[in-house]
Design a protein around this motif. Structure first.
Motif, PDB file in Angstrom:
ATOM      1  N   TYR A  19       0.435  -1.066   0.046  1.00 34.03           N
ATOM      2  CA  TYR A  19       0.099  -0.216   0.310  1.00 34.03           C
ATOM      3  C   TYR A  19       0.923   1.630  -0.053  1.00 34.03           C
ATOM      4  N   LYS A  23       0.942   3.900  -2.833  1.00 29.11           N
ATOM      5  CA  LYS A  23       0.620   5.273  -2.429  1.00 29.11           C
ATOM      6  C   LYS A  23       1.610   6.731  -2.684  1.00 29.11           C
ATOM      7  N   ASN A  27       1.125   9.250  -5.904  1.00 33.42           N
ATOM      8  CA  ASN A  27       0.951  10.695  -5.132  1.00 33.42           C
ATOM      9  C   ASN A  27       2.094  11.472  -5.505  1.00 33.42           C
TER      10      ASN A  27
END
Length: 204
Positions: A19, A23, A27
């Motif tokens: 994760y 992420k 981002n």
């Protein structure tokens, strides 16, 4: 029982790591894409600045009845074509960028022909308003080159981010990010078009 707990802990840890990686990739990709898109806005702004100058240049030249109308018409038509080409930098294709560059180059060529023609009109060359417009045009041409180079610099880290391993595998899986196209300099584009004249030595 202990083995089951250990396995569960390992799975949870792997999920957290996965994760965090996804992420971070996503981002960072968004942040770099936004930086490049913002810089594209600066490129468009510089071209728009040039486009906004042209009506004033043309109208000033029109004040001289003998000035070649075809030259002015060519500039107006080239400006219209250049301003009609709009592209989305986040979904830009090589063909779209080439079309954009061709339209802007066509306008540059038309402006160059106009400024060469001006040499035959010393009264127009001596016009203070016209001189200031030409000086502003020169500054704008320089700004266009600067912003184009900055755009290329801005998309470089973005393209590297989505193309390097293992990010490329992740991006192929989620399919969120497309490579952005670089401006490729045309022959002679490393310098701004010569648009300033020696107004202190006007022909008689």
């Amino acid at each position: 029982m202990k083995k089951g707990i250990i396995a569960l802990i390992v799975v949870v840890i792997l999920l957290i790591i996965g994760y965090s990686f996804f992420k971070g990739f996503y981002n960072t990709g968004i942040e770099l894409q936004e930086d490049a898109t913002a810089q594209w806005g600066n490129v468009e702004s510089a071209y728009q600045r040039r486009s906004d100058l042209i009506p004033n240049i043309v109208n000033t030249a029109k004040g001289y009845a003998e000035f070649e109308q075809k030259t002015l018409t060519d500039v107006i038509e080239a400006r219209s074509k250049a301003t009609s080409v709009n592209i989305d930098p986040t979904n830009i294709t090589p063909d779209q960028l080439e079309q954009f560059q061709q339209a802007q180059s066509g306008l540059s060529s038309a402006l160059s022909r106009l400024l060469v023609t001006v040499e035959r009109y010393p009264d127009l060359k001596a016009n203070e308003n016209f001189k200031e417009l030409i000086n502003e045009l020169e500054r704008t041409e320089n700004r266009i080159n600067v912003e184009r180079n900055r755009y290329n610099e801005a998309i470089k880290p973005y393209n590297k981010h989505i193309k390097t391993f293992p990010n490329n595998i992740v991006n192929n899986f989620i399919g969120n990010f497309e490579e952005m196209e670089y401006f490729e300099a045309e022959e002679g584009a490393e310098t701004a078009p010569e648009v300033n004249f020696d107004f202190n030595n006007d022909a008689a």
